[in-house]
Design a protein around this motif. Structure first.
Motif, PDB file in Angstrom:
ATOM      1  N   ALA A  58       0.823  -1.214   0.000  1.00  0.00           N
ATOM      2  CA  ALA A  58       0.000   0.000   0.000  1.00  0.00           C
ATOM      3  C   ALA A  58       0.856   1.263   0.000  1.00  0.00           C
ATOM      4  N   TRP A  59       2.066   1.179   0.519  1.00  0.00           N
ATOM      5  CA  TRP A  59       2.977   2.332   0.521  1.00  0.00           C
ATOM      6  C   TRP A  59       3.588   2.486  -0.867  1.00  0.00           C
ATOM      7  N   GLU A  60       3.614   3.673  -1.405  1.00  0.00           N
ATOM      8  CA  GLU A  60       4.053   3.913  -2.775  1.00  0.00           C
ATOM      9  C   GLU A  60       5.336   4.735  -2.793  1.00  0.00           C
ATOM     10  N   GLU A  61       6.131   4.503  -3.821  1.00  0.00           N
ATOM     11  CA  GLU A  61       7.387   5.242  -3.984  1.00  0.00           C
ATOM     12  C   GLU A  61       7.146   6.727  -4.292  1.00  0.00           C
ATOM     13  N   ILE A  62       5.950   7.035  -4.788  1.00  0.00           N
ATOM     14  CA  ILE A  62       5.654   8.432  -5.112  1.00  0.00           C
ATOM     15  C   ILE A  62       5.709   9.326  -3.875  1.00  0.00           C
ATOM     16  N   LEU A  63       5.536   8.688  -2.703  1.00  0.00           N
ATOM     17  CA  LEU A  63       5.560   9.469  -1.461  1.00  0.00           C
ATOM     18  C   LEU A  63       6.951  10.025  -1.170  1.00  0.00           C
ATOM     19  N   MET A  64       7.972   9.512  -1.846  1.00  0.00           N
ATOM     20  CA  MET A  64       9.333   9.990  -1.619  1.00  0.00           C
ATOM     21  C   MET A  64       9.695  11.175  -2.522  1.00  0.00           C
ATOM     22  N   GLN A  65       8.760  11.602  -3.369  1.00  0.00           N
ATOM     23  CA  GLN A  65       9.085  12.685  -4.295  1.00  0.00           C
ATOM     24  C   GLN A  65       9.412  13.988  -3.577  1.00  0.00           C
ATOM     25  N   SER A 101      -4.492   8.318   0.253  1.00  0.00           N
ATOM     26  CA  SER A 101      -4.942   6.957  -0.056  1.00  0.00           C
ATOM     27  C   SER A 101      -4.022   5.916   0.584  1.00  0.00           C
ATOM     28  N   SER A 102      -2.719   6.125   0.452  1.00  0.00           N
ATOM     29  CA  SER A 102      -1.757   5.166   0.982  1.00  0.00           C
ATOM     30  C   SER A 102      -1.814   5.110   2.512  1.00  0.00           C
ATOM     31  N   TYR A 103      -1.790   6.262   3.142  1.00  0.00           N
ATOM     32  CA  TYR A 103      -1.802   6.283   4.604  1.00  0.00           C
ATOM     33  C   TYR A 103      -3.105   5.715   5.161  1.00  0.00           C
ATOM     34  N   SER A 104      -4.223   5.984   4.515  1.00  0.00           N
ATOM     35  CA  SER A 104      -5.505   5.447   4.979  1.00  0.00           C
ATOM     36  C   SER A 104      -5.520   3.927   4.902  1.00  0.00           C
ATOM     37  N   SER A 105      -4.995   3.370   3.799  1.00  0.00           N
ATOM     38  CA  SER A 105      -4.953   1.909   3.653  1.00  0.00           C
ATOM     39  C   SER A 105      -4.053   1.282   4.709  1.00  0.00           C
ATOM     40  N   ALA A 127       3.321  -1.048  16.655  1.00  0.00           N
ATOM     41  CA  ALA A 127       2.202  -0.828  15.738  1.00  0.00           C
ATOM     42  C   ALA A 127       1.400   0.412  16.145  1.00  0.00           C
ATOM     43  N   ASN A 128       1.213   0.602  17.447  1.00  0.00           N
ATOM     44  CA  ASN A 128       0.515   1.805  17.921  1.00  0.00           C
ATOM     45  C   ASN A 128       1.324   3.065  17.628  1.00  0.00           C
ATOM     46  N   GLU A 129       2.642   2.956  17.737  1.00  0.00           N
ATOM     47  CA  GLU A 129       3.492   4.101  17.390  1.00  0.00           C
ATOM     48  C   GLU A 129       3.328   4.462  15.913  1.00  0.00           C
ATOM     49  N   LEU A 130       3.258   3.456  15.057  1.00  0.00           N
ATOM     50  CA  LEU A 130       3.055   3.710  13.634  1.00  0.00           C
ATOM     51  C   LEU A 130       1.716   4.403  13.388  1.00  0.00           C
ATOM     52  N   LEU A 131       0.690   3.999  14.129  1.00  0.00           N
ATOM     53  CA  LEU A 131      -0.614   4.663  13.992  1.00  0.00           C
ATOM     54  C   LEU A 131      -0.513   6.150  14.320  1.00  0.00           C
ATOM     55  N   GLN A 132       0.214   6.481  15.380  1.00  0.00           N
ATOM     56  CA  GLN A 132       0.378   7.884  15.760  1.00  0.00           C
ATOM     57  C   GLN A 132       1.143   8.663  14.687  1.00  0.00           C
ATOM     58  N   VAL A 133       2.175   8.047  14.115  1.00  0.00           N
ATOM     59  CA  VAL A 133       2.945   8.708  13.064  1.00  0.00           C
ATOM     60  C   VAL A 133       2.067   8.938  11.836  1.00  0.00           C
ATOM     61  N   ILE A 134       1.257   7.943  11.482  1.00  0.00           N
ATOM     62  CA  ILE A 134       0.362   8.100  10.324  1.00  0.00           C
ATOM     63  C   ILE A 134      -0.641   9.213  10.576  1.00  0.00           C
ATOM     64  N   ASP A 135      -1.209   9.262  11.766  1.00  0.00           N
ATOM     65  CA  ASP A 135      -2.222  10.272  12.080  1.00  0.00           C
ATOM     66  C   ASP A 135      -1.634  11.684  12.007  1.00  0.00           C
ATOM     67  N   SER A 136      -0.467  11.875  12.624  1.00  0.00           N
ATOM     68  CA  SER A 136       0.147  13.213  12.605  1.00  0.00           C
ATOM     69  C   SER A 136       0.616  13.591  11.200  1.00  0.00           C
TER      70      SER A 136
END
Length: 793
Positions: free
Chosen positions: A263-270, A327-331, A388-397
């Protein structure tokens, strides 16, 4: 009429090296030299599916085994040292695991021992199904959806079953339900045959021991005492169920994490790449953070930043990047909440139950369950949940900050058209604060990062958690000012408390997951070591030496063959030894209870003249050598014979050998006494020999140089393979029932016609039918032969 009815014949394009009948269906699995696994139906030998070789699984199949219910086919690959469990309905892998050596033989058995404790356990519903929510399905567009949809197959089996695997280095491993290792043993030589008894009391092994490449190999029979498994069968069954649940959940978590990576895409590194390029091309000494901060607060931008905004960060590009991020972060967020957390909680439940079992030392200590090791596994799962909870916080912020940042960039472009006041009219103070914090935290130039990752920025923070690397996170979470961390740091008692899961802020989610898997595997490996050490050798018999000319023969087609009689709890060993150009069949019998000895433990069988009607003819004038032999059921052995006289066109014969014709009361007085200092081929003259004259359970295999056979007594079928390994014929072995049914139908027709008052017409029709049947009986062999010839390419 021949004794067996031919139902199929085929010339195959590749040489067949393995074949095995399904125990419950009219299906036969084949493996060829090209590494392809095929499934065929009995009717016309029709192909159901084929699984071509590939680099991921392997290309050299060396073993096949069916689960006793016929729903799963296992095959071993020697080049990758992997075992694949495949669904019978579709050529897709359900589970796979690696072993330490090349695989040479596999045997899948079902436990037949009965007890009240086991019966109640089998009938009781699994409590985890009542207490735990059902795991969410993996995404349907994912390649792993098939795996999830068919996981119930592993738990649909009523009884305990075990996959026994043998290798070239003499290793033997037992996998409960074909998934988790519960025992590990080592014997001398390379495994050629394995058979675990249905009561789990003993394991019979045939090995090929070769001292040097130039020397002849020696076939040896071992009987290993596995009474620990039998004595603690209820406990082993419960433990195996838990192991299987845990193994399945680990696979579920692994595949869920793989879906997150997809679900994570390389486009996010642009953004990182374009900012790095901006630093390399700009001529000012002002930092990138200051450049963007001046644009945010004062509406001033350098010429380089203006070029970046107008050329690199276009409106279309920003929209595409913003949509990709959302889209990627939501998935990923959904997968963490619904899959990772659910799977981890279920894993905690089963490990906690396993710990409770380990604390019942009277029952489980001797099986190797260690409560302290399981506690370490529970702690590792807790650390994974924290990460996993830490990742959720990073995604949310990150989602909040990126939304505010991109919205500001849209407005920043309009500033050059309208005015700076327009910026503050459409953006709230909260949005501006978000952007300022985002710029402060993410837009700091890091030269050391460029040396490590080839970029100066790490604006995108989620991807680092999904990389399977041992390196620390590029941008770990900032814990300064966190009251809980400060409290733990200053507390000497809570810092080392077993009630708190350890936290690894510098590591990625993949790293913590891999660490969790290693601790769980280490914890669950101990029972296999302990049970394996309890297995000891009860019998060792050196059988005979093999000639080097047999080396090219596929391992499956090499006798000896092992069989377990579940009713009488007896192990059988079938093998042949060449004596004066005639190969007899030797049958060795051993009780699964190693403390008991069976009468007629070893007997030789030779086949008398049954093709010639003159029984008084000397047996030396026409003898038969056994090419292959397999147990059809507990009372019958299927053999492939050939005439041993030196003449062209030797007949090959498929025959059924009833054990009742072999074991008679007169042989009781001629018990063979084994001399353990000699091989069996050096004592063959002292073995009691039984000459058997087959009556009607045989068939001449015309126009076929038959060499090998695979049989299934439950489905009453056999498959004969020629010596060139390409020509196969399939037979139904029990056709008497069909004849009886036809006779009953004729009797019913006769009765009906007599009741209708037509006796004269009945007699005429009966005479006509007899003449027709007689003619067809004479013509049928010719028709059959013609049909067989027409099938050849």
């Amino acid at each position: 009429m021949p004794a067996f009815r031919q139902v199929g014949e085929k010339q195959l394009p590749q040489e067949v090296v393995f074949m095995a009948w399904s125990p419950k269906r009219d299906l036969i699995a084949l493996a060829n030299r090209a590494g392809e696994v095929l499934l065929h139906r009995l009717a016309n030998f029709q192909r159901v599916w084929s699984l071509p070789p590939n680099e991921n699984t392997g290309k050299e199949v060396t073993a096949l085994a069916w689960r006793p219910d016929g729903k799963i086919l296992a095959f071993g690959l020697t080049d990758t040292k992997r075992i694949i469990l495949c669904d019978v309905e579709k050529p897709e892998s359900l589970h796979s695991f690696s072993v330490d050596s090349s695989i040479t033989y596999m045997h899948w058995m079902e436990v037949t021992e009965e007890s009240s404790v086991l019966t109640s356990f089998y009938n009781a519903e699994d409590e985890s199904n009542l207490l735990l929510p059902k795991l969410p399905a993996l995404p349907k567009n994912s390649q792993f959806f098939f795996w999830y949809a068919h996981q119930h197959i592993f738990f649909s089996f009523y009884r305990l079953n075990a996959l026994v695997v043998g290798g070239s280095s003499g290793f033997i491993e037992i996998y409960a339900y074909g998934m988790f290792k519960i025992a590990m043993v080592t014997v001398p030589g390379s495994c050629c045959g394995l058979c675990l008894s249905g009561d789990l009391k003993s394991l019979s092994v045939i090995t090929e021991i070769q001292d040097s490449p130039d020397s002849e190999a020696e076939m040896t029979y071992f009987q290993l005492d596995t009474s620990l498994l039998s004595s603690y069968l209820p406990e082993v069954t419960r433990m195996a169920r838990k192991f299987t649940h845990i193994s399945t959940l680990l696979q579920y978590i692994k595949l869920s994490l793989t879906c997150m990576c997809e679900a994570w895409e390389e486009i996010l590194m642009q953004m990182d790449s374009r900012l790095t390029k901006f630093v390399q091309e700009k001529n000012t000494t002002t930092s990138v953070q200051d450049e963007f901060m001046q644009l945010l607060l004062w509406g001033k931008a350098s010429l380089e930043l203006q070029a970046l905004l107008m050329n690199q960060l276009t409106v279309k590009g920003l929209k595409k990047l913003g949509q990709s991020i959302e889209s990627s972060y939501s998935s990923i967020q959904k997968l963490v909440i619904s899959h990772l957390q659910s799977g981890s909680e279920a894993l905690l439940y089963h490990l906690s139950e396993l710990k409770g079992m380990a604390l019942w030392k009277q029952k489980y200590e001797c099986l190797g369950l260690d409560a302290s090791g399981i506690e370490d596994a529970i702690t590792a799962v807790g650390s994974f949940i924290l990460k996993a909870n830490e990742l959720l916080q990073v995604i949310d912020s990150s989602m909040k900050n990126f939304k505010a940042f991109f919205r500001w960039l849209y407005v920043g472009k309009l500033y050059y058209i309208v005015s700076v006041q327009y910026l503050f009219c459409i953006m709230t103070q909260k949005d501006i604060t978000f952007v300022a914090d985002f710029l402060t935290e993410h837009f700091n130039e890091a030269p050391e990062l460029y040396n490590r990752k080839g970029k100066y920025f790490n604006v995108e923070r989620v991807g680092q958690y999904l990389k399977d690397e041992d390196d620390d996170l590029v941008s770990p979470p900032n814990t300064e000012g966190n009251q809980w961390f400060n409290f733990l740091k200053n507390s000497t008692h809570l810092k080392e408390s077993p009630l708190l899961f350890p936290y690894y802020p510098e590591k990625s989610l993949h790293f913590v997951k891999r660490q969790m898997e290693e601790i769980i595997d280490q914890c669950l490996q101990k029972p296999a070591d302990v049970i394996g050490k309890s297995v000891h050798q009860a019998v060792c018999m050196s059988l005979y030496k093999t000639s080097q000319s047999e080396d090219s023969t596929p391992q499956l087609f090499k006798l000896p063959f092992l069989w377990n009689d579940k009713t009488s709890n007896i192990h059988y060993v079938l093998f042949t030894m060449l004596e004066s150009s005639v190969s007899k069949v030797y049958i060795l019998r051993r009780y699964t209870d190693t403390s008991r000895s069976v009468s007629n433990g070893l007997i030789a069988v030779e086949f008398g003249n049954f093709l010639n009607n003159n029984i008084n003819e000397s047996s030396d004038s026409r003898c038969y050598s056994c090419l292959d032999a397999h147990f059809y059921d507990d009372e019958t052995v299927t053999v492939v014979l050939k005439e041993s006289v030196e003449q062209e066109g030797k007949e090959r014969i498929l025959a059924q050998l009833p054990l009742s014709s072999v074991y008679t009361d007169e042989d009781q007085e001629r018990e063979f006494i084994w001399d353990s200092t000699k091989r069996l081929d050096e004592q063959s003259g002292e073995i009691s020999t039984r000459t058997v004259f087959l009556e009607n359970q045989w068939r001449v295999l015309e126009n076929m140089k038959a060499q090998y056979v695979a049989v299934n007594g439950i489905r009453k079928v056999s498959c004969v393979l020629s010596s060139n390994l390409r020509h196969v014929r399939v037979f139904e072995m029990d056709v008497e029932d069909d004849g009886e049914a036809e006779e009953e139908e004729e009797e019913e027709e006769e009765t009906t016609q007599i009741a209708a008052g037509e006796p004269e017409e009945l007699n005429q029709s009966t005479d006509n039918q007899d003449s027709v049947c007689g003619a067809s009986a004479e013509e049928l062999p010719g028709e059959t032969e013609e049909q067989e010839l027409s099938l050849d390419p």
